[in-house]
Write a protein that holds these residues in place. Sequence first.
Motif, PDB file in Angstrom:
ATOM      1  N   ARG A   1       0.825  -1.208   0.000  1.00 41.52           N
ATOM      2  CA  ARG A   1       0.000   0.000   0.000  1.00 41.52           C
ATOM      3  C   ARG A   1       0.864   1.264   0.000  1.00 41.52           C
ATOM      4  N   GLY A   2       2.141   1.091  -0.301  1.00 40.53           N
ATOM      5  CA  GLY A   2       3.008   2.254  -0.308  1.00 40.53           C
ATOM      6  C   GLY A   2       3.586   2.513   1.070  1.00 40.53           C
ATOM      7  N   PRO A   3       4.480   3.516   1.155  1.00 41.35           N
ATOM      8  CA  PRO A   3       5.160   3.766   2.427  1.00 41.35           C
ATOM      9  C   PRO A   3       4.204   4.287   3.490  1.00 41.35           C
ATOM     10  N   GLY A   4       4.485   3.930   4.736  1.00 47.13           N
ATOM     11  CA  GLY A   4       3.689   4.447   5.851  1.00 47.13           C
ATOM     12  C   GLY A   4       2.409   3.680   6.103  1.00 47.13           C
ATOM     13  N   ALA A   5       2.076   2.733   5.225  1.00 48.11           N
ATOM     14  CA  ALA A   5       0.851   1.959   5.420  1.00 48.11           C
ATOM     15  C   ALA A   5       1.228   0.500   5.626  1.00 48.11           C
ATOM     16  N   PRO A   6       0.438  -0.225   6.426  1.00 48.99           N
ATOM     17  CA  PRO A   6       0.767  -1.634   6.648  1.00 48.99           C
ATOM     18  C   PRO A   6       0.672  -2.436   5.347  1.00 48.99           C
ATOM     19  N   ASP A   7       1.529  -3.435   5.221  1.00 50.02           N
ATOM     20  CA  ASP A   7       1.523  -4.215   3.975  1.00 50.02           C
ATOM     21  C   ASP A   7       0.851  -5.563   4.177  1.00 50.02           C
ATOM     22  N   GLN A   8       0.020  -5.683   5.224  1.00 52.24           N
ATOM     23  CA  GLN A   8      -0.696  -6.932   5.440  1.00 52.24           C
ATOM     24  C   GLN A   8      -2.032  -6.873   4.700  1.00 52.24           C
ATOM     25  N   ALA A   9      -2.328  -7.939   3.949  1.00 50.43           N
ATOM     26  CA  ALA A   9      -3.504  -7.897   3.075  1.00 50.43           C
ATOM     27  C   ALA A   9      -4.792  -7.747   3.867  1.00 50.43           C
ATOM     28  N   VAL A  10      -4.919  -8.517   4.962  1.00 47.55           N
ATOM     29  CA  VAL A  10      -6.138  -8.437   5.778  1.00 47.55           C
ATOM     30  C   VAL A  10      -5.720  -8.041   7.194  1.00 47.55           C
ATOM     31  N   LEU A  11      -6.145  -6.877   7.628  1.00 47.15           N
ATOM     32  CA  LEU A  11      -5.703  -6.386   8.924  1.00 47.15           C
ATOM     33  C   LEU A  11      -6.762  -5.461   9.515  1.00 47.15           C
ATOM     34  N   VAL A  12      -7.124  -5.732  10.777  1.00 44.44           N
ATOM     35  CA  VAL A  12      -7.982  -4.811  11.514  1.00 44.44           C
ATOM     36  C   VAL A  12      -7.059  -4.026  12.430  1.00 44.44           C
ATOM     37  N   ASP A  13      -6.698  -2.821  11.990  1.00 46.23           N
ATOM     38  CA  ASP A  13      -5.704  -2.037  12.712  1.00 46.23           C
ATOM     39  C   ASP A  13      -6.420  -1.161  13.733  1.00 46.23           C
ATOM     40  N   MET A  14      -6.533  -1.690  14.971  1.00 47.23           N
ATOM     41  CA  MET A  14      -7.292  -0.988  16.007  1.00 47.23           C
ATOM     42  C   MET A  14      -6.642   0.340  16.379  1.00 47.23           C
ATOM     43  N   SER A  15      -5.298   0.344  16.530  1.00 50.48           N
ATOM     44  CA  SER A  15      -4.658   1.553  17.047  1.00 50.48           C
ATOM     45  C   SER A  15      -4.753   2.699  16.041  1.00 50.48           C
ATOM     46  N   HIS A  16      -4.763   2.387  14.740  1.00 48.77           N
ATOM     47  CA  HIS A  16      -4.907   3.455  13.757  1.00 48.77           C
ATOM     48  C   HIS A  16      -6.337   3.533  13.231  1.00 48.77           C
ATOM     49  N   ALA A  17      -7.222   2.711  13.812  1.00 50.20           N
ATOM     50  CA  ALA A  17      -8.644   2.749  13.443  1.00 50.20           C
ATOM     51  C   ALA A  17      -8.860   2.585  11.942  1.00 50.20           C
ATOM     52  N   ARG A  18      -8.240   1.554  11.385  1.00 49.53           N
ATOM     53  CA  ARG A  18      -8.432   1.278   9.956  1.00 49.53           C
ATOM     54  C   ARG A  18      -8.642  -0.219   9.771  1.00 49.53           C
ATOM     55  N   LEU A  19      -9.470  -0.566   8.781  1.00 50.70           N
ATOM     56  CA  LEU A  19      -9.636  -1.970   8.429  1.00 50.70           C
ATOM     57  C   LEU A  19      -9.124  -2.150   7.007  1.00 50.70           C
ATOM     58  N   PHE A  20      -8.148  -3.019   6.856  1.00 48.29           N
ATOM     59  CA  PHE A  20      -7.574  -3.243   5.534  1.00 48.29           C
ATOM     60  C   PHE A  20      -8.017  -4.602   5.009  1.00 48.29           C
ATOM     61  N   PHE A  21      -8.502  -4.617   3.762  1.00 44.69           N
ATOM     62  CA  PHE A  21      -8.836  -5.882   3.118  1.00 44.69           C
ATOM     63  C   PHE A  21      -8.375  -5.754   1.681  1.00 44.69           C
TER      64      PHE A  21
ATOM     65  N   TYR B   1      -4.692 -11.104  12.899  1.00 46.35           N
ATOM     66  CA  TYR B   1      -5.653 -10.321  12.119  1.00 46.35           C
ATOM     67  C   TYR B   1      -5.730  -8.896  12.654  1.00 46.35           C
ATOM     68  N   PHE B   2      -5.115  -8.655  13.804  1.00 43.67           N
ATOM     69  CA  PHE B   2      -5.204  -7.331  14.425  1.00 43.67           C
ATOM     70  C   PHE B   2      -3.852  -6.622  14.513  1.00 43.67           C
ATOM     71  N   VAL B   3      -2.776  -7.384  14.398  1.00 42.12           N
ATOM     72  CA  VAL B   3      -1.448  -6.756  14.373  1.00 42.12           C
ATOM     73  C   VAL B   3      -0.655  -7.395  13.247  1.00 42.12           C
ATOM     74  N   ASP B   4       0.432  -6.739  12.868  1.00 43.23           N
ATOM     75  CA  ASP B   4       1.239  -7.266  11.779  1.00 43.23           C
ATOM     76  C   ASP B   4       1.774  -8.657  12.144  1.00 43.23           C
ATOM     77  N   ALA B   5       1.500  -9.643  11.278  1.00 41.78           N
ATOM     78  CA  ALA B   5       1.805 -11.044  11.609  1.00 41.78           C
ATOM     79  C   ALA B   5       3.295 -11.308  11.876  1.00 41.78           C
ATOM     80  N   PRO B   6       4.207 -10.946  10.962  1.00 41.56           N
ATOM     81  CA  PRO B   6       5.627 -11.241  11.232  1.00 41.56           C
ATOM     82  C   PRO B   6       6.130 -10.541  12.492  1.00 41.56           C
ATOM     83  N   THR B   7       5.712  -9.287  12.675  1.00 37.30           N
ATOM     84  CA  THR B   7       6.135  -8.545  13.864  1.00 37.30           C
ATOM     85  C   THR B   7       5.646  -9.241  15.125  1.00 37.30           C
ATOM     86  N   PHE B   8       4.391  -9.725  15.083  1.00 36.67           N
ATOM     87  CA  PHE B   8       3.818 -10.388  16.251  1.00 36.67           C
ATOM     88  C   PHE B   8       4.574 -11.671  16.578  1.00 36.67           C
TER      89      PHE B   8
END
Lengths: 494, 289
Positions: free
Chosen positions: A56-76, A176-183
């Motif tokens: 998704r470009g710089p500054g955005a998570p690159d996980q295809a499916v992610l419910v990003d609670m802390s940034h209040a975004r849902l990525f699919f 599904y809520f945090v970046d998988a590799p980081t977790f």
Amino acid sequence: MSHIGAVEPEQPQSLYADHKKVYPRAVSGRVRRVKWAVLILLLGLYYIVPWLRWDRGPGAPDQAVLVDMSHARLFFFWIELWPQEVYFLTGILVLAAIGLFAATSLFGRVWCGFTCPQTVWTDLFMWVERQIEGDRNARMKLDAQPMSGHKLMLKSAKHAAWLLIAAVTGGAWIMYFVDAPTFVRGVFTGAASLQAYFFFGLFTVTTYTLAGFAREQVCTYMCPWPRFQGAMLDDQSYVVSYRAWRGEPRGKAKADNVGDCVDCGACVHVCPTGIDIRDGQQLECIGCGLCVDACNDVMRKLHRPEGLIAFETLANIAASTAATQSMPACAERLEVGMKVRHVPKLIRSRTILYSAVLGVVAAIMLGAFLLRETVGLSVIRDRAPLFVRLSDGGIRNAYTIKMSNKAREVAHYALVLEGANTARLQVVAQNAQTDAQGRPVLETRPDGITEWRVLVTAPAGLALPQSIPVSFRLLDAAGRPVARHDSVFLGPER
Amino acid sequence: MPTKIEKDAISGQNTTGHEWDGLKELNTPLPRWWLYTFYACILFALVWMVMYPSIPIRGLTGVTGYIAREAGTAELAEARTRAEPMMARLRAATPAQIAADPELRAYAIAGGRVAFANNCAACHGAGGQGATGGYPTLADDDWLWGGTLADIRTTITHGIRNQDDDEARTSVMPRFLGDGMLNRAQIQDVAQHVLGLSGLATDQAAAARGATVFAENCVSCHGEQGEGNQELGAPRLSDRIWLNGPDVRTIEAFISNPRLGVMPAFGQRLDGATINMLAVYVHSLGGGR
């Protein structure tokens, strides 16, 4: 006290039932193969999806499916939803519910029997249990034994395997809520947040408990769905049924004048909820159809036609029963009973209703999604003061303007005011640039909300009604309106 | 107590033995683990009562010593610590520097809004809308003591006509009737003249008579054309904004026995960062110079 009827000398009975452990036997067949395929597909999706990447470009998570609670975004994948668009999720849940109703009215409890997480994970746990402790008889024998080194070893191995699966399951949920590799890295280095560890532990424990121990108790006592799914079923729905008209009276394979049921108990032994399907439709039956496989297996060995237990409609059962009522148990009875069956009516008032609601909700959701804007404008009028009188007698209103930009690039829009009586109103946005025509140009930061304070002034001598409707519009560089929001401009009473 | 347990013919289940007006209840046993879950909940509640404050008696705080108020205070202190770097920057900068820096400005306006509601809104109204009777509107373009960021900051810091701050802005308008400097007729004339400065006079002859009175008594502070003097906090009389209302009786009463506004010295109550935030916020309400 009534004196009618004899008082039965009952033993004092308990109001609480002890848990009877169910020891389902392994089974193979068509239904079992479908169940394995569904299990592999669903669990595969569940465990693999968090690892899919999507740039998704710089500054955005690159996980295809992610419910990003802390940034209040849902990525699919290519979709990015904001909290105020949570109705898309609501819509999906509504669709899922109606889809569940529709599927149930057509095919019975296919959700319960094949796709429900409780069923799928219980199935997986039972498979593990069989690999380690053996099949039904071996497990019953093992449980009856006093504790020994061998038993301890088997039990420890089983629980260790269960806990491992539970941990992977609980871990995948967090991903599904945090970046998988980081977790994953965080879990092993101890760098994951306390919250992540807590939910990791919670879902590990729940998976272990629900799939390892609670099993059919969840379906029978905890789940609300079995309690009201009867409302979705009718006599044209496929449900797992025992063809009593063919099976009864039960008896030995070689006995005379008996039905096809040899009372071998195979259907009971394979049942994951420990019931007897021959007792008819019951709450506990999750419709998994393993008894169908088990019975077909026995029928094949006896060289009898399959289908003594089958996915069948209650209408057909009733028709077959009626047609064969007066017939003795014989091959002809089977023929007559099978002949009077009808293909169930797929189009019925309830299926029409469910499909119509499904279609309408799907159309609304799709329409809303396709018309979704990346730029939003919201105007909040100052309530205090309602208006300000300026020293030259002019009247000024103040507005807070919030522009949301769902795109990941900075955007610039000119702010204009439209409506009758607005021609001579001056629009000034504090700290904003203006374009060649003197209109404020508002910059919106990428992926966020930008706030501006806008002052609108009616020059002295402009006799306006007390309240005039105004419409704020954002124009893009080409002058096309991209968003609007209506408000009012207030002045003193006249 | 159960008296007569019977077998129900239809379901084959036993009854509980209870009977209410002929109604009998089937015994559908609850799973025992469910009962144990209930006991576990009771146990959890008991442990909770020991761990956390549950009994409303002073001193019985539970063995963890947790007190919601203290936790809240600690949270607040932590929030202050987190905000401190920003507050330090706001303290060190002048209001003009803050207004020029988008990040500081956004923070100052958000913080200023809260501080304004806590400290200023009681007199000046929410959003600085002011109130008739001497509480100036802060959202308009008319200022008694100056509307630049620096002027606003000074006013907030030292206040107006208070006894607590030697640098408080101060000026006095004489009690023209109370001190016998003018008689009632003169006051009526000069009131008409003052109204005339913004074209509102109703009695032109009186207004003309009042011009002389005005020239002799008022121009030193309010200016020849009533343009006012922000050095002295003397209001501009020639505009359309009236601190006490534009009717002739109010003006006459004010000239006779003026009631002069007082504002506390907030420099003695608030820290420098908050005052800077307030200055930027008030300036942003719409009238800032």
